[in-house]
Design a protein around this motif. Structure first.
Motif, PDB file in Angstrom:
ATOM      1  N   GLN A 163       0.791  -1.229   0.000  1.00  0.00           N
ATOM      2  CA  GLN A 163       0.000   0.000   0.000  1.00  0.00           C
ATOM      3  C   GLN A 163       0.826   1.284   0.000  1.00  0.00           C
ATOM      4  OE1 GLN A 163      -3.370  -0.189   2.672  1.00  0.00           O
ATOM      5  NE2 GLN A 163      -3.919  -2.244   1.973  1.00  0.00           N
ATOM      6  N   GLU A 165       2.179   3.491   2.097  1.00  0.00           N
ATOM      7  CA  GLU A 165       1.678   4.665   2.814  1.00  0.00           C
ATOM      8  C   GLU A 165       2.714   5.788   2.896  1.00  0.00           C
ATOM      9  OE1 GLU A 165       1.563   1.561   3.946  1.00  0.00           O
ATOM     10  OE2 GLU A 165      -0.411   1.093   4.809  1.00  0.00           O
ATOM     11  N   ARG A 168       3.071   7.502  -0.498  1.00  0.00           N
ATOM     12  CA  ARG A 168       1.857   8.256  -0.829  1.00  0.00           C
ATOM     13  C   ARG A 168       1.774   9.522   0.009  1.00  0.00           C
ATOM     14  NH1 ARG A 168      -2.567   6.044   0.526  1.00  0.00           N
ATOM     15  NH2 ARG A 168      -1.976   4.008   1.383  1.00  0.00           N
ATOM     16  N   ARG A 172       1.758  13.447  -1.275  1.00  0.00           N
ATOM     17  CA  ARG A 172       0.784  14.461  -0.863  1.00  0.00           C
ATOM     18  C   ARG A 172       1.494  15.693  -0.313  1.00  0.00           C
ATOM     19  NH1 ARG A 172      -1.966   9.829   0.917  1.00  0.00           N
ATOM     20  NH2 ARG A 172      -1.167  10.057   3.042  1.00  0.00           N
ATOM     21  N   LYS A 217      -7.567   7.193  -3.350  1.00  0.00           N
ATOM     22  CA  LYS A 217      -6.480   7.984  -2.772  1.00  0.00           C
ATOM     23  C   LYS A 217      -6.284   9.220  -3.634  1.00  0.00           C
ATOM     24  CE  LYS A 217      -6.162   4.449  -0.078  1.00  0.00           C
ATOM     25  NZ  LYS A 217      -6.845   4.483   1.230  1.00  0.00           N
ATOM     26  N   ASP A 252      -7.826  -1.064   3.229  1.00  0.00           N
ATOM     27  CA  ASP A 252      -6.721  -0.456   3.976  1.00  0.00           C
ATOM     28  C   ASP A 252      -6.190  -1.391   5.060  1.00  0.00           C
ATOM     29  OD1 ASP A 252      -6.827   1.909   2.536  1.00  0.00           O
ATOM     30  OD2 ASP A 252      -7.894   3.036   4.094  1.00  0.00           O
TER      31      ASP A 252
END
Length: 270
Positions: A163, A165, A168, A172, A217, A252
């Motif tokens: 995933q 995280e 990501r 952002r 997302k 998730d």
């Protein structure tokens, strides 16, 4: 974001039948895709370019991405990078690409040399946006220091079983995209119970659910590979699948983790 990337694109990596990509790209574009991803190392740019030219879609309506500076390439000097990109443009039958990625931040990648050439290509209009691929926070920090142009995207393996995280969140924070390759984990997400349950709830395919989870997302696009029109349309339909908060939380919460790139990278290096 520095660029508007179509959120479901066509990935074109393949070990075999590279010449199939002329028909695949044409079919995908005429089915509604507007984002096509390739790489010098895939050895299919000439077929991707032919498919782009054959499709009844204007070149300027297509977001076209490719990659250079793969670890299997010779150590590049500035002129080598510029020459590699000119070769890609010739094979793709275009004067520019919308996004050019550094394929790997490993030998022969040198930030000053490679990204210096990317900056020159950006300034000359041969690339609309600069991207990186398989970069971690430290290499992203260095790239941001070297470049004047903004980083538009980091292409990484990302799917419900990996995933990402941290990357990501980094994207952002620094206002760039994550472009997910292997977004279906080469089909392994299809057998994940959480994905199957959400697919059954929405009368959707596991592929659609996995892609819709990525699209939930805010800064993620995905480039699944597909070689049939049915699979292309199935993947594209993920854009219209609205997962609710419970669905997203369910995916998730998947604890199993599986990375595809380890064995792929080992194969490339050997």
């Amino acid at each position: 974001m520095t660029v508007n990337i179509p959120r479901v694109g066509l990935g074109t990596y393949s070990d075999t039948d590279k010449d199939q990509w002329e028909d695949n790209v044409r079919t995908a574009l005429e089915a509604g895709y507007r984002h096509v991803d390739t790489a010098e190392a895939y050895d299919n740019e000439q077929y991707v370019g032919a498919g782009l030219e054959a499709a009844s879609v204007d070149r300027d309506d297509v977001f076209l991405a490719t990659k250079v500076a793969h670890p299997d390439s010779p150590v590049p000097e500035r002129e080598d990078v510029l020459s590699m990109v000119d070769g890609s443009l010739d094979r793709l039958r275009t004067d520019y690409v919308d996004l050019l990625y550094v394929h790997w931040p490993a030998d022969p990648y040198d930030p000053e040399t490679t990204l210096g050439a990317f900056q020159e290509l950006y300034d000359d209009g041969k690339i609309e946006h600069v991207g990186v691929s398989n970069f971690e926070p430290e290499t992203l920090d260095t790239a941001r220091e070297v470049l004047d142009a903004p980083i538009a995207a980091n292409q990484i393996e990302c799917h419900p079983l990996l995933q990402q995280e941290e990357l990501r969140e980094y994207a952002r924070e620094h206002d760039h995209w994550v472009v997910a390759f292997c977004p279906l984990a080469q089909g392994e997400v299809f057998d994940v119970p959480e994905v199957q349950a959400v697919a059954e709830k929405h009368d959707a395919s596991p592929a659609q659910v996995s892609l819709a989870w990525l699209l939930s997302k805010e800064n993620v696009a995905a480039i699944p590979k597909a070689s049939s029109e049915a699979h292309m349309r199935d993947n594209l339909a993920a854009r219209d699948l609205d997962l609710d908060g419970e669905d997203v939380e369910r995916i998730d919460g998947i604890e199993r983790e599986h990375r595809i790139i380890d064995r792929e990278y080992a194969r490339w290096r050997n």
